[in-house]
Scaffold this motif. Sequence first.
Motif, PDB file in Angstrom:
ATOM      1  N   GLY A 195       1.399  -9.278 -11.114  1.00 16.44           N
ATOM      2  CA  GLY A 195       2.024 -10.595 -11.266  1.00 16.44           C
ATOM      3  C   GLY A 195       2.165 -10.996 -12.720  1.00 16.44           C
ATOM      4  O   GLY A 195       3.204 -11.542 -13.121  1.00 16.44           O
ATOM      5  N   CYS A 196       1.123 -10.725 -13.527  1.00 15.94           N
ATOM      6  CA  CYS A 196       1.203 -11.029 -14.965  1.00 15.94           C
ATOM      7  C   CYS A 196       2.337 -10.257 -15.623  1.00 15.94           C
ATOM      8  O   CYS A 196       3.074 -10.798 -16.457  1.00 15.94           O
ATOM      9  CB  CYS A 196      -0.120 -10.684 -15.648  1.00 15.94           C
ATOM     10  SG  CYS A 196      -1.464 -11.809 -15.289  1.00 15.94           S
ATOM     11  N   PHE A 246      -2.947  -6.712  -7.899  1.00 12.90           N
ATOM     12  CA  PHE A 246      -1.694  -7.457  -7.727  1.00 12.90           C
ATOM     13  C   PHE A 246      -1.643  -8.666  -8.667  1.00 12.90           C
ATOM     14  O   PHE A 246      -0.565  -9.152  -8.995  1.00 12.90           O
ATOM     15  CB  PHE A 246      -1.528  -7.881  -6.272  1.00 12.90           C
ATOM     16  CG  PHE A 246      -1.206  -6.737  -5.357  1.00 12.90           C
ATOM     17  CD1 PHE A 246       0.081  -6.218  -5.304  1.00 12.90           C
ATOM     18  CD2 PHE A 246      -2.187  -6.151  -4.577  1.00 12.90           C
ATOM     19  CE1 PHE A 246       0.384  -5.162  -4.470  1.00 12.90           C
ATOM     20  CE2 PHE A 246      -1.895  -5.090  -3.741  1.00 12.90           C
ATOM     21  CZ  PHE A 246      -0.604  -4.583  -3.687  1.00 12.90           C
ATOM     22  N   VAL A 247      -2.820  -9.128  -9.118  1.00 10.46           N
ATOM     23  CA  VAL A 247      -2.849 -10.185 -10.140  1.00 10.46           C
ATOM     24  C   VAL A 247      -2.242  -9.669 -11.428  1.00 10.46           C
ATOM     25  O   VAL A 247      -1.428 -10.348 -12.075  1.00 10.46           O
ATOM     26  CB  VAL A 247      -4.297 -10.669 -10.373  1.00 10.46           C
ATOM     27  CG1 VAL A 247      -4.344 -11.655 -11.536  1.00 10.46           C
ATOM     28  CG2 VAL A 247      -4.864 -11.298  -9.112  1.00 10.46           C
ATOM     29  N   TRP A 248      -2.616  -8.433 -11.795  1.00  6.95           N
ATOM     30  CA  TRP A 248      -2.078  -7.856 -13.047  1.00  6.95           C
ATOM     31  C   TRP A 248      -0.600  -7.514 -12.894  1.00  6.95           C
ATOM     32  O   TRP A 248       0.166  -7.638 -13.850  1.00  6.95           O
ATOM     33  CB  TRP A 248      -2.890  -6.623 -13.439  1.00  6.95           C
ATOM     34  CG  TRP A 248      -4.367  -6.833 -13.375  1.00  6.95           C
ATOM     35  CD1 TRP A 248      -5.302  -6.032 -12.792  1.00  6.95           C
ATOM     36  CD2 TRP A 248      -5.091  -7.953 -13.905  1.00  6.95           C
ATOM     37  NE1 TRP A 248      -6.553  -6.572 -12.917  1.00  6.95           N
ATOM     38  CE2 TRP A 248      -6.463  -7.751 -13.598  1.00  6.95           C
ATOM     39  CE3 TRP A 248      -4.736  -9.106 -14.603  1.00  6.95           C
ATOM     40  CZ2 TRP A 248      -7.448  -8.652 -13.959  1.00  6.95           C
ATOM     41  CZ3 TRP A 248      -5.722 -10.014 -14.966  1.00  6.95           C
ATOM     42  CH2 TRP A 248      -7.052  -9.792 -14.660  1.00  6.95           C
ATOM     43  N   VAL A 283       5.061  -9.073 -14.147  1.00  3.08           N
ATOM     44  CA  VAL A 283       6.344  -9.604 -13.667  1.00  3.08           C
ATOM     45  C   VAL A 283       6.690 -10.902 -14.387  1.00  3.08           C
ATOM     46  O   VAL A 283       7.844 -11.117 -14.803  1.00  3.08           O
ATOM     47  CB  VAL A 283       6.296  -9.820 -12.139  1.00  3.08           C
ATOM     48  CG1 VAL A 283       7.525 -10.577 -11.670  1.00  3.08           C
ATOM     49  CG2 VAL A 283       6.184  -8.481 -11.418  1.00  3.08           C
ATOM     50  N   VAL A 284       5.692 -11.772 -14.558  1.00  2.00           N
ATOM     51  CA  VAL A 284       5.931 -13.037 -15.277  1.00  2.00           C
ATOM     52  C   VAL A 284       6.359 -12.745 -16.711  1.00  2.00           C
ATOM     53  O   VAL A 284       7.306 -13.357 -17.234  1.00  2.00           O
ATOM     54  CB  VAL A 284       4.670 -13.922 -15.246  1.00  2.00           C
ATOM     55  CG1 VAL A 284       4.826 -15.108 -16.198  1.00  2.00           C
ATOM     56  CG2 VAL A 284       4.404 -14.422 -13.835  1.00  2.00           C
ATOM     57  N   CYS A 300       1.192 -12.344 -21.598  1.00  3.17           N
ATOM     58  CA  CYS A 300       1.086 -11.911 -20.198  1.00  3.17           C
ATOM     59  C   CYS A 300       0.958 -10.397 -20.103  1.00  3.17           C
ATOM     60  O   CYS A 300       0.175  -9.866 -19.298  1.00  3.17           O
ATOM     61  CB  CYS A 300       2.305 -12.381 -19.406  1.00  3.17           C
ATOM     62  SG  CYS A 300       2.340 -14.147 -19.064  1.00  3.17           S
TER      63      CYS A 300
END
Length: 292
Positions: free
Chosen positions: A124-125, A120-122, A127-128, A268
């Motif tokens: 998030g990257c 989910f960190v990736w 999505v950013v 990102c």
Amino acid sequence: MQTSRFAPLVPVLAVLGAVTSLAIGTSYAKQLFPLIGAQGTSALRVGFSALFLLLLWRPWRWHTSRIDAAAILRYGLTLGVMNLLFYMAIRTIPFGIAVAIEFTGPLAVAMWSSRRVIDFVWVGCTVVGLALLLPLGGAQSLDPIGVMYALGAAACWGLYIVFGKRASHLHAGHSVSLGLAAAALVVVPIGVAHAGSLLLNPKILLAGALVAVVSSAIPMSLEMMALKRLPKETFGILISMEPAVAALWAMLLLHEQLTGLQWLAIGCTVLASVGSTLTARRQPPPVIPAGA
């Protein structure tokens, strides 16, 4: 005979060469757009690539079952639409940004079945990165139609991976050559309808053949060579550099200047791709029964 100490660098340089060749070929292809449009340029690239690979691999030597033919057809048609949408995207948005947006397709496939926190960190990257690129609220100067084409190409890239896995048991030359032939069935008629007899100009034909070699034949050959010598994780990390490499070559060859936020967005996407590759769930080795 002693192995050269530089031998381990050869497959790494092959991947970097593939990414660079693809970026240079696509940058050159974009310069044909004023003459024959994105549709005509895509038709020449896919058409010549299919012709070259059919002559190289001669896939008619292999038996193709009905199930395999259907899998190759789906894979090839998706490949054709993906190429066409990507070329339509880079008509109006910078090359590097289009690649960054397109990369969200394979990232989505990689993350689809995952439930781990690190993944989910990736996400998030990613999505950013998209939030920094998409023309939301008029904050960005990117053409919305071009962005939509790039998102369509991303979706096709994701489907291309799914369909490609279903044909992955076949020899690479068999599936790729027939897949590109299927892709040409989509792209070439659209290119001919758009550019017409301009595609028969000898200079344009030569330019199209050059685009096919530099942006398809050379990268695919280098990637196949590297895949035989590199772990999949290392290969994935190196391929993840493609958006940044594309942006750099577009800046040098097409004079496409990006803002600081756009570079951050590409960063990102690269980070998400590298992180996804590094933390991908490894398949355990098969258990071999005693005495086998």
